[in-house]
Design a protein around this motif. Structure first.
Motif, PDB file in Angstrom:
ATOM      1  N   VAL A 198       0.964  -1.474   0.420  1.00 46.93           N
ATOM      2  CA  VAL A 198       0.413   0.264  -0.142  1.00 46.93           C
ATOM      3  C   VAL A 198       0.679   1.349   0.322  1.00 46.93           C
ATOM      4  CG1 VAL A 198      -1.369   2.070   1.232  1.00 46.93           C
ATOM      5  CG2 VAL A 198      -2.275  -0.837   0.968  1.00 46.93           C
ATOM      6  N   THR A 199       1.691   1.538   0.850  1.00 45.31           N
ATOM      7  CA  THR A 199       2.271   2.864   1.128  1.00 45.31           C
ATOM      8  C   THR A 199       3.377   3.094  -0.517  1.00 45.31           C
ATOM      9  OG1 THR A 199       3.425   1.249   2.647  1.00 45.31           O
ATOM     10  CG2 THR A 199       2.440   2.800   3.452  1.00 45.31           C
ATOM     11  N   GLY A 200       4.393   1.777  -0.651  1.00 47.57           N
ATOM     12  CA  GLY A 200       4.977   1.553  -1.649  1.00 47.57           C
ATOM     13  C   GLY A 200       4.388   1.918  -3.045  1.00 47.57           C
ATOM     14  N   LEU A 201       3.761   1.661  -3.508  1.00 49.93           N
ATOM     15  CA  LEU A 201       2.648   2.081  -4.544  1.00 49.93           C
ATOM     16  C   LEU A 201       2.135   3.248  -4.247  1.00 49.93           C
ATOM     17  CD1 LEU A 201       0.719  -1.225  -5.853  1.00 49.93           C
ATOM     18  CD2 LEU A 201       3.538  -0.580  -6.222  1.00 49.93           C
ATOM     19  N   VAL A 236      20.645  -4.173   3.193  1.00 44.23           N
ATOM     20  CA  VAL A 236      21.778  -2.698   3.688  1.00 44.23           C
ATOM     21  C   VAL A 236      20.624  -1.698   4.230  1.00 44.23           C
ATOM     22  CG1 VAL A 236      22.805  -1.106   3.211  1.00 44.23           C
ATOM     23  CG2 VAL A 236      23.127  -2.794   2.805  1.00 44.23           C
ATOM     24  N   LEU A 237      19.866  -1.105   3.842  1.00 45.07           N
ATOM     25  CA  LEU A 237      18.562  -0.073   3.972  1.00 45.07           C
ATOM     26  C   LEU A 237      17.948  -0.419   5.221  1.00 45.07           C
ATOM     27  CD1 LEU A 237      16.809   1.363   1.282  1.00 45.07           C
ATOM     28  CD2 LEU A 237      18.761   2.491   2.017  1.00 45.07           C
ATOM     29  N   ILE A 238      17.290  -1.405   5.271  1.00 42.81           N
ATOM     30  CA  ILE A 238      16.623  -1.904   6.793  1.00 42.81           C
ATOM     31  C   ILE A 238      17.966  -2.090   7.846  1.00 42.81           C
ATOM     32  CG2 ILE A 238      15.293  -4.256   7.428  1.00 42.81           C
ATOM     33  CD1 ILE A 238      15.221  -5.483   4.770  1.00 42.81           C
ATOM     34  N   VAL A 239      19.044  -2.478   7.279  1.00 46.40           N
ATOM     35  CA  VAL A 239      19.542  -2.648   8.578  1.00 46.40           C
ATOM     36  C   VAL A 239      20.070  -0.902   9.233  1.00 46.40           C
ATOM     37  CG1 VAL A 239      22.264  -3.244  10.278  1.00 46.40           C
ATOM     38  CG2 VAL A 239      21.478  -5.548   8.317  1.00 46.40           C
ATOM     39  N   LEU A 240      20.266  -0.320   8.593  1.00 45.53           N
ATOM     40  CA  LEU A 240      20.779   0.924   8.284  1.00 45.53           C
ATOM     41  C   LEU A 240      20.047   1.864   9.196  1.00 45.53           C
ATOM     42  CD1 LEU A 240      22.852   2.648   7.460  1.00 45.53           C
ATOM     43  CD2 LEU A 240      22.152   3.226   5.202  1.00 45.53           C
ATOM     44  N   PHE A 241      18.248   1.326   9.387  1.00 38.92           N
ATOM     45  CA  PHE A 241      17.363   2.093   9.461  1.00 38.92           C
ATOM     46  C   PHE A 241      16.576   1.766  11.258  1.00 38.92           C
ATOM     47  CE2 PHE A 241      14.985   2.630   5.395  1.00 38.92           C
ATOM     48  CZ  PHE A 241      15.328   3.950   5.319  1.00 38.92           C
ATOM     49  N   LEU A 244      10.747  -1.486   3.080  1.00 33.41           N
ATOM     50  CA  LEU A 244      10.733  -1.726   1.308  1.00 33.41           C
ATOM     51  C   LEU A 244      10.190  -1.291   0.617  1.00 33.41           C
ATOM     52  CD1 LEU A 244      10.190  -5.399   2.763  1.00 33.41           C
ATOM     53  CD2 LEU A 244      12.169  -4.517   1.620  1.00 33.41           C
ATOM     54  N   SER A 245       8.687  -0.491   1.629  1.00 27.26           N
ATOM     55  CA  SER A 245       8.060   0.966   1.108  1.00 27.26           C
ATOM     56  C   SER A 245       8.902   1.752   0.309  1.00 27.26           C
ATOM     57  CB  SER A 245       7.400   1.129   2.430  1.00 27.26           C
ATOM     58  OG  SER A 245       6.171   0.118   2.739  1.00 27.26           O
ATOM     59  N   THR A 295       6.454  -5.515  -7.508  1.00 26.69           N
ATOM     60  CA  THR A 295       5.888  -6.105  -6.067  1.00 26.69           C
ATOM     61  C   THR A 295       5.990  -7.143  -5.442  1.00 26.69           C
ATOM     62  OG1 THR A 295       4.405  -4.326  -6.754  1.00 26.69           O
ATOM     63  CG2 THR A 295       3.420  -5.477  -4.852  1.00 26.69           C
ATOM     64  N   ILE A 296       6.002  -8.122  -6.178  1.00 26.27           N
ATOM     65  CA  ILE A 296       6.488  -9.771  -5.884  1.00 26.27           C
ATOM     66  C   ILE A 296       7.325  -9.193  -5.389  1.00 26.27           C
ATOM     67  CG2 ILE A 296       5.645 -11.855  -5.916  1.00 26.27           C
ATOM     68  CD1 ILE A 296       3.642 -11.130  -7.952  1.00 26.27           C
ATOM     69  N   ALA A 297       8.638  -9.180  -6.308  1.00 27.54           N
ATOM     70  CA  ALA A 297       9.197  -9.201  -5.767  1.00 27.54           C
ATOM     71  C   ALA A 297       9.918  -8.264  -4.300  1.00 27.54           C
ATOM     72  CB  ALA A 297      10.369  -9.499  -7.498  1.00 27.54           C
ATOM     73  N   ILE A 298       9.326  -7.569  -4.293  1.00 22.24           N
ATOM     74  CA  ILE A 298       9.694  -6.732  -3.335  1.00 22.24           C
ATOM     75  C   ILE A 298       8.975  -7.322  -1.495  1.00 22.24           C
ATOM     76  CG2 ILE A 298       9.955  -4.065  -2.114  1.00 22.24           C
ATOM     77  CD1 ILE A 298      10.243  -3.522  -4.791  1.00 22.24           C
TER      78      ILE A 298
END
Lengths: 234, 250
Positions: free
Chosen positions: A37-40, A86-91, A112-113, A170-173
């Motif tokens: 929802v947020t990503g799209l 990397v983003l996940i760990v960074l955040f 991921l969003s 979307t599926i990949a992410i």
């Protein structure tokens, strides 16, 4: 063969960890739903904004528009180049240091969003640009404004063009929710992996794989259905 | 000035450049109410660019254009309001593929003219009836023939009750057997007194239906006059050469 079955399809172990995997499925489901929802939505917003900013406008305004437009492109390229993990760990480690207390779940959702938004923006943008120039001219010649044309004439056609690549991306992410495991999000892979550690048997992983299949296969099928449903004769 | 002489379109000193290339080199032109004028000329002569300047799909580089008395190049002019009074029909129809024929015709009525849904539907149905397609209101463009699509596009322009309709090669993308139906609609419009400016290669039609034929070459109007003059007794050597070339192809 028995050994293979005992290792990967151990009924006893599977039964024991089924509740954990099911709770993991629930976490994966709502995390994925929020990311979609947020990503799209953010991706669409950025693509529309970029489209609006690409209009010709008078001088002082045009510099500002160009700056924001370049900022969007920079954000999109950045998010597409950095691995989501990397983003996940960074955040997860970085944002609390900035006074923003963010749990593993929040960090995963945010990362991921943003990545999905970046890819989606590029896909929507390509779709907006791909709609024939004559559509703009026809709509504008009847007195529709830029925004009306964009929203009522161009966007619906762009969305249709973008459904196949958008579904794939979307599926990949959303499958990347498994990366949340690293920051202790208790989704499917986390549960399966801890099951493996406790039981010293990889059967929970098999169960996890089946859980992913049960979750994402319907999404893939629905995506295929949407593709055919929204195709129209030219 | 009598009502019949009232100019709907007045163009003065119109110039248009794309980068270093000057496509229109000073066009002066007047179109009276209820007049049907044809613009002919070799490709690259600036015919379409001229037409597209008349509703500012192309932004003129300089000059003046008045439509029904309104200076459409004036600073702060509401171009969307201006365009509602100028219908345009395109070579490739440009119907919205995701909307029905009726949806195509009513979109601008709803969004630009702010009509209610019921009112827009009534006007839209009437416009489709005018082009002989009342029964196709709920068909999508993909389900219509080229000729039908172009007639829906004409209905889309007519629904806004324009003062003038610009036609940009309206039959060039059609199969020969479908051209007639579109020309018939244009003939009906002429009967009804619509002011029309047409860029087209349908010289037979121009001969039969036009009040005036305008010959353009290299970004200027070389000659204009009644069809009998342009096709039968052209005054300019360039017009003669063009007409002879066209006739030679028959």
């Amino acid at each position: 063969m028995d050994r293979f079955l005992f290792t990967f399809f151990n009924g006893e172990v599977m039964w024991e960890y089924l509740p954990k995997i099911l709770s993991g499925m629930w976490v994966t489901t709502y995390l994925a739903a929020f990311v979609i929802v947020t990503g799209l939505a953010l991706g669409l917003l950025l693509a529309l904004l970029r489209s609006i900013l690409s209009q010709t406008m008078p001088a002082p305004l045009s510099w500002l528009a160009e700056a924001v437009r370049l900022l969007i492109i920079f954000f999109v390229d950045l998010m597409r180049s950095v691995p989501p993990l990397v983003l996940i760990v960074l955040f997860f480690y970085g944002l609390p240091a900035l006074g923003l207390d963010i749990a593993g779940l929040g960090a995963t959702w945010l990362a991921l969003s943003l990545v999905l938004a970046a890819f989606a923006e590029e896909i929507y943008w390509a779709g907006l640009v791909a709609v024939a120039k004559g559509q703009w001219e026809a709509a504008r010649s009847t007195g529709l404004g830029f925004l009306q044309t964009l929203l009522y004439v161009i966007l619906p056609q762009a969305i249709r063009l973008t459904i196949p690549p958008l579904t794939n991306r979307t599926i990949a992410i959303t499958k990347g929710t498994a990366l949340g495991q690293v920051v202790a999000v208790q989704e499917i892979l986390y549960q399966a992996y801890s099951g493996l550690s406790f039981s010293s048997n990889p059967s929970p992983l098999t169960l996890g794989a089946l859980a992913y299949l049960a979750l994402f296969l319907p999404v893939v099928v629905v995506g295929r259905w949407i593709e055919t449903r929204f195709a129209w004769r030219r | 000035m009598t009502a019949i002489d009232r100019p709907i379109l007045e163009v003065q000193g119109l110039r248009k450049s794309f980068g270093a290339v000057e496509v229109l080199k000073g066009i002066d032109f007047r179109l009276r109410e209820r007049e049907l004028a044809f613009i002919i000329g070799p490709s690259g002569s600036g015919k379409s660019t001229f037409l597209r300047c008349c509703n500012r799909l192309e932004e003129p580089s300089s000059g003046a254009i008045r439509v029904d008395g309104t200076d459409i190049l004036a600073h702060g002019v509401d171009i969307n309001a201006v365009r509602r009074r100028i219908g345009m029909v395109f070579q490739s129809f440009n119907l919205y593929p995701h909307m029905t024929a009726l949806g195509n015709v009513t979109l601008a009525l709803r969004l630009a003219s702010r009509k209610s849904k019921a009112e827009a539907t009534d006007i839209g149905q009437a416009a489709l009836a005018r082009v002989g397609l009342a029964e196709k209101a709920h068909a999508y463009p993909g389900e219509l023939s080229g000729g039908q699509q172009q007639r829906v596009a004409i209905a889309r322009a007519l629904a806004l009750e324009p003062k003038i309709v610009l036609f940009d090669e309206p039959t060039s993308a059609l199969d020969p057997e479908l051209v007639g139906s579109v020309l018939q609609v244009m003939r009906d419009l002429r009967e009804a007194g619509m002011t029309m400016l047409v860029v087209s290669h349908e010289l037979q039609f121009a001969r039969a239906a036009a009040d005036r034929v305008v010959f353009m070459e290299d970004g200027v109007i070389v000659e204009q006059g009644p069809p009998a003059q342009i096709f039968g007794d052209p005054q300019q050597a360039r017009t003669r050469a063009f007409v002879a070339r066209i006739d030679g192809h028959r």
